[in-house]
Motif scaffolding. Structure first.
Motif, short mmCIF file in Angstrom:
data_model
loop_
_atom_site.label_atom_id
_atom_site.label_comp_id
_atom_site.label_asym_id
_atom_site.label_seq_id
_atom_site.Cartn_x
_atom_site.Cartn_y
_atom_site.Cartn_z
N PHE A 68 -26.44 -4.79 31.16
CA PHE A 68 -25.75 -5.72 32.04
C PHE A 68 -26.71 -6.67 32.76
N ARG A 69 -27.78 -6.15 33.32
CA ARG A 69 -28.68 -7.02 34.06
C ARG A 69 -29.63 -7.78 33.14
N ARG A 70 -30.36 -7.05 32.28
CA ARG A 70 -31.34 -7.72 31.43
C ARG A 70 -30.67 -8.53 30.33
N CYS A 71 -29.71 -7.93 29.64
CA CYS A 71 -29.10 -8.62 28.50
C CYS A 71 -28.07 -9.66 28.96
N LEU A 72 -26.99 -9.23 29.57
CA LEU A 72 -25.89 -10.15 29.88
C LEU A 72 -26.28 -11.17 30.95
N ALA A 73 -26.87 -10.72 32.05
CA ALA A 73 -27.22 -11.64 33.14
C ALA A 73 -28.59 -12.30 32.93
N ARG A 74 -29.33 -11.80 31.94
CA ARG A 74 -30.66 -12.33 31.62
C ARG A 74 -31.61 -12.29 32.82
N GLU A 75 -31.48 -11.22 33.61
CA GLU A 75 -32.37 -11.01 34.76
C GLU A 75 -33.70 -10.43 34.30
N ASP A 76 -34.71 -10.68 35.09
CA ASP A 76 -36.00 -10.02 34.89
C ASP A 76 -35.91 -8.71 35.65
N ALA A 77 -35.34 -7.70 35.00
CA ALA A 77 -35.11 -6.40 35.63
C ALA A 77 -35.79 -5.34 34.78
N ALA A 113 -23.56 -3.92 37.58
CA ALA A 113 -22.88 -4.25 36.33
C ALA A 113 -21.49 -4.81 36.61
N ARG A 114 -20.78 -4.19 37.52
CA ARG A 114 -19.42 -4.66 37.85
C ARG A 114 -19.47 -6.08 38.43
N ASP A 115 -20.46 -6.35 39.27
CA ASP A 115 -20.61 -7.69 39.82
C ASP A 115 -20.92 -8.71 38.73
N ILE A 116 -21.78 -8.33 37.80
CA ILE A 116 -22.19 -9.24 36.73
C ILE A 116 -21.03 -9.61 35.81
N VAL A 117 -20.15 -8.67 35.51
CA VAL A 117 -19.06 -8.96 34.55
C VAL A 117 -17.87 -9.66 35.20
N ARG A 118 -17.80 -9.60 36.52
CA ARG A 118 -16.67 -10.22 37.22
C ARG A 118 -16.55 -11.69 36.85
N GLY A 119 -15.40 -12.07 36.35
CA GLY A 119 -15.13 -13.47 36.02
C GLY A 119 -15.68 -13.92 34.67
N LEU A 125 -22.09 -14.46 26.04
CA LEU A 125 -23.22 -13.89 25.31
C LEU A 125 -24.38 -13.54 26.23
N GLY A 126 -25.01 -12.43 25.90
CA GLY A 126 -26.26 -12.04 26.52
C GLY A 126 -27.30 -11.91 25.43
N PHE A 127 -28.54 -11.79 25.82
CA PHE A 127 -29.63 -11.64 24.85
C PHE A 127 -30.41 -10.37 25.18
N ALA A 128 -30.53 -9.50 24.20
CA ALA A 128 -31.27 -8.24 24.38
C ALA A 128 -32.66 -8.40 23.80
N PRO A 129 -33.67 -8.55 24.66
CA PRO A 129 -35.04 -8.73 24.17
C PRO A 129 -35.52 -7.58 23.29
#
Length: 168
Positions: A68-77, A113-119, A125-129
Protein backbone atom coordinates in the motif's frame (compact mmCIF):
# COMPACT_ATOMS: atom_id res chain seq x y z
CA UNK A 1 -7.12 -5.16 21.12
CA UNK A 2 -10.43 -6.03 19.51
CA UNK A 3 -10.94 -9.54 18.21
CA UNK A 4 -14.35 -8.91 16.69
CA UNK A 5 -14.33 -10.09 13.11
CA UNK A 6 -16.52 -8.41 10.51
CA UNK A 7 -18.41 -10.87 8.35
CA UNK A 8 -17.60 -10.35 4.68
CA UNK A 9 -20.69 -9.47 2.67
CA UNK A 10 -22.32 -12.27 0.69
CA UNK A 11 -23.76 -9.89 -1.87
CA UNK A 12 -21.73 -6.80 -2.71
CA UNK A 13 -20.03 -4.81 -5.41
CA UNK A 14 -16.43 -5.75 -6.19
CA UNK A 15 -14.79 -3.10 -4.00
CA UNK A 16 -16.97 -3.81 -0.97
CA UNK A 17 -16.35 -7.56 -1.30
CA UNK A 18 -12.58 -7.15 -1.58
CA UNK A 19 -12.37 -4.78 1.37
CA UNK A 20 -14.71 -7.00 3.39
CA UNK A 21 -12.57 -10.09 2.88
CA UNK A 22 -9.34 -8.21 3.59
CA UNK A 23 -10.78 -6.80 6.83
CA UNK A 24 -12.03 -10.28 7.78
CA UNK A 25 -8.55 -11.75 7.35
CA UNK A 26 -6.87 -8.89 9.21
CA UNK A 27 -9.29 -9.47 12.09
CA UNK A 28 -8.68 -13.23 11.93
CA UNK A 29 -4.97 -12.73 12.59
CA UNK A 30 -5.83 -10.39 15.49
CA UNK A 31 -8.14 -13.10 16.84
CA UNK A 32 -5.38 -15.73 16.59
CA UNK A 33 -2.97 -13.68 18.73
CA UNK A 34 -5.54 -12.53 21.30
CA UNK A 35 -5.12 -13.55 24.91
CA UNK A 36 -1.54 -14.81 24.69
CA UNK A 37 1.35 -13.52 26.74
CA UNK A 38 4.61 -12.20 25.32
CA UNK A 39 6.43 -15.53 25.71
CA UNK A 40 3.68 -17.41 23.86
CA UNK A 41 3.66 -14.83 21.06
CA UNK A 42 7.41 -15.34 20.63
CA UNK A 43 7.25 -19.15 20.66
CA UNK A 44 8.60 -20.61 17.41
CA UNK A 45 6.38 -23.04 15.54
CA UNK A 46 8.77 -25.96 15.12
CA UNK A 47 12.55 -25.69 15.41
CA UNK A 48 14.59 -24.82 13.44
CA UNK A 49 11.91 -22.47 12.04
CA UNK A 50 11.77 -19.02 13.62
CA UNK A 51 8.10 -18.60 12.62
CA UNK A 52 6.07 -17.25 15.55
CA UNK A 53 2.83 -15.37 15.99
CA UNK A 54 4.77 -12.18 16.74
CA UNK A 55 6.84 -12.80 13.62
CA UNK A 56 3.68 -13.23 11.53
CA UNK A 57 2.30 -9.91 12.79
CA UNK A 58 5.62 -8.20 12.05
CA UNK A 59 5.66 -9.81 8.59
CA UNK A 60 2.15 -8.58 7.82
CA UNK A 61 3.08 -5.06 8.94
CA UNK A 62 5.87 -5.12 6.35
CA UNK A 63 3.56 -6.62 3.70
CA UNK A 64 0.90 -3.93 4.30
CA UNK A 65 3.62 -1.28 4.05
CA UNK A 66 5.12 -2.76 0.90
CA UNK A 67 1.93 -3.06 -1.13
CA UNK A 68 0.00 0.00 0.00
CA UNK A 69 2.64 2.57 0.91
CA UNK A 70 5.58 1.65 -1.33
CA UNK A 71 3.69 0.22 -4.30
CA UNK A 72 0.31 1.97 -4.50
CA UNK A 73 1.21 5.33 -2.92
CA UNK A 74 4.79 5.19 -4.24
CA UNK A 75 6.13 6.39 -0.89
CA UNK A 76 9.73 6.06 0.14
CA UNK A 77 8.84 3.72 3.00
CA UNK A 78 11.69 1.32 3.75
CA UNK A 79 10.99 -2.08 5.30
CA UNK A 80 10.35 -2.01 9.02
CA UNK A 81 11.80 -5.31 10.17
CA UNK A 82 13.76 -6.98 7.38
CA UNK A 83 16.91 -5.88 5.61
CA UNK A 84 19.04 -7.09 2.74
CA UNK A 85 21.37 -8.55 5.38
CA UNK A 86 18.45 -10.22 7.22
CA UNK A 87 15.65 -10.90 4.71
CA UNK A 88 13.77 -12.86 7.41
CA UNK A 89 14.16 -10.09 10.00
CA UNK A 90 10.40 -9.78 10.35
CA UNK A 91 10.28 -13.39 11.57
CA UNK A 92 13.54 -13.26 13.54
CA UNK A 93 12.22 -11.82 16.79
CA UNK A 94 14.95 -10.76 19.24
CA UNK A 95 14.92 -10.16 22.99
CA UNK A 96 14.76 -6.40 22.33
CA UNK A 97 11.57 -6.70 20.27
CA UNK A 98 8.22 -6.29 22.00
CA UNK A 99 4.73 -7.46 21.25
CA UNK A 100 3.33 -4.03 22.06
CA UNK A 101 5.51 -2.43 19.38
CA UNK A 102 4.82 -5.16 16.80
CA UNK A 103 1.05 -4.96 17.25
CA UNK A 104 1.01 -1.14 17.23
CA UNK A 105 3.15 -1.05 14.08
CA UNK A 106 0.89 -3.56 12.32
CA UNK A 107 -2.21 -1.55 13.23
CA UNK A 108 -0.53 1.69 12.07
CA UNK A 109 0.28 0.11 8.70
CA UNK A 110 -3.33 -1.09 8.34
CA UNK A 111 -4.56 2.44 9.12
CA UNK A 112 -2.13 3.88 6.57
CA UNK A 113 -3.34 1.39 3.97
CA UNK A 114 -6.96 2.36 4.58
CA UNK A 115 -6.08 6.04 4.18
CA UNK A 116 -4.17 5.36 0.96
CA UNK A 117 -7.01 3.44 -0.74
CA UNK A 118 -9.73 5.90 0.26
CA UNK A 119 -11.18 7.43 -2.89
CA UNK A 120 -9.02 5.39 -5.28
CA UNK A 121 -10.29 3.31 -8.14
CA UNK A 122 -9.63 -0.41 -8.31
CA UNK A 123 -7.95 0.43 -11.63
CA UNK A 124 -5.40 2.79 -10.01
CA UNK A 125 -1.87 1.59 -10.60
CA UNK A 126 1.04 1.27 -8.24
CA UNK A 127 4.60 0.21 -8.98
CA UNK A 128 6.35 -2.53 -6.98
CA UNK A 129 10.11 -1.93 -7.17
CA UNK A 130 10.85 -5.42 -5.82
CA UNK A 131 9.02 -6.92 -8.82
CA UNK A 132 9.76 -4.11 -11.28
CA UNK A 133 6.17 -3.91 -12.55
CA UNK A 134 2.85 -2.19 -12.08
CA UNK A 135 -0.13 -3.61 -10.20
CA UNK A 136 -3.66 -2.27 -9.97
CA UNK A 137 -5.42 -1.85 -6.64
CA UNK A 138 -7.69 -4.79 -7.48
CA UNK A 139 -4.66 -7.10 -7.75
CA UNK A 140 -3.21 -5.70 -4.52
CA UNK A 141 -6.44 -6.43 -2.64
CA UNK A 142 -6.56 -9.99 -3.98
CA UNK A 143 -2.89 -10.54 -3.16
CA UNK A 144 -3.35 -9.20 0.38
CA UNK A 145 -6.35 -11.50 0.95
CA UNK A 146 -4.26 -14.44 -0.26
CA UNK A 147 -1.29 -13.40 1.90
CA UNK A 148 -3.40 -13.12 5.04
CA UNK A 149 -5.27 -16.36 4.32
CA UNK A 150 -2.02 -18.28 3.95
CA UNK A 151 -0.51 -16.83 7.10
CA UNK A 152 -3.73 -17.23 9.07
CA UNK A 153 -3.37 -20.94 8.38
CA UNK A 154 0.12 -20.79 9.86
CA UNK A 155 -1.23 -18.81 12.82
CA UNK A 156 -3.94 -21.41 13.40
CA UNK A 157 -1.37 -24.21 13.64
CA UNK A 158 0.98 -22.20 15.86
CA UNK A 159 -1.87 -21.21 18.19
CA UNK A 160 -3.04 -24.82 18.45
CA UNK A 161 0.50 -25.88 19.34
CA UNK A 162 0.74 -23.19 22.05
CA UNK A 163 -2.53 -23.69 23.91
CA UNK A 164 -4.74 -26.07 21.95
CA UNK A 165 -7.07 -23.32 20.68
CA UNK A 166 -8.48 -24.13 17.25
CA UNK A 167 -11.00 -22.75 14.82
CA UNK A 168 -12.27 -19.32 13.91
Amino acid sequence: MSTERPEPPTIADERTALEGWLDFHRATLAHKVAGLDEAQLREASVPPSTLSLMGLVRHMADVERSWFRRCLAREDAPPIYYTDADPDGDHNVTAEDSWEEAYATWQAEIAAARDIVRGRSLDDLGFAPHRNKEFDLRWIYIHMIEEYARHNGHADLIRERIDGATGA
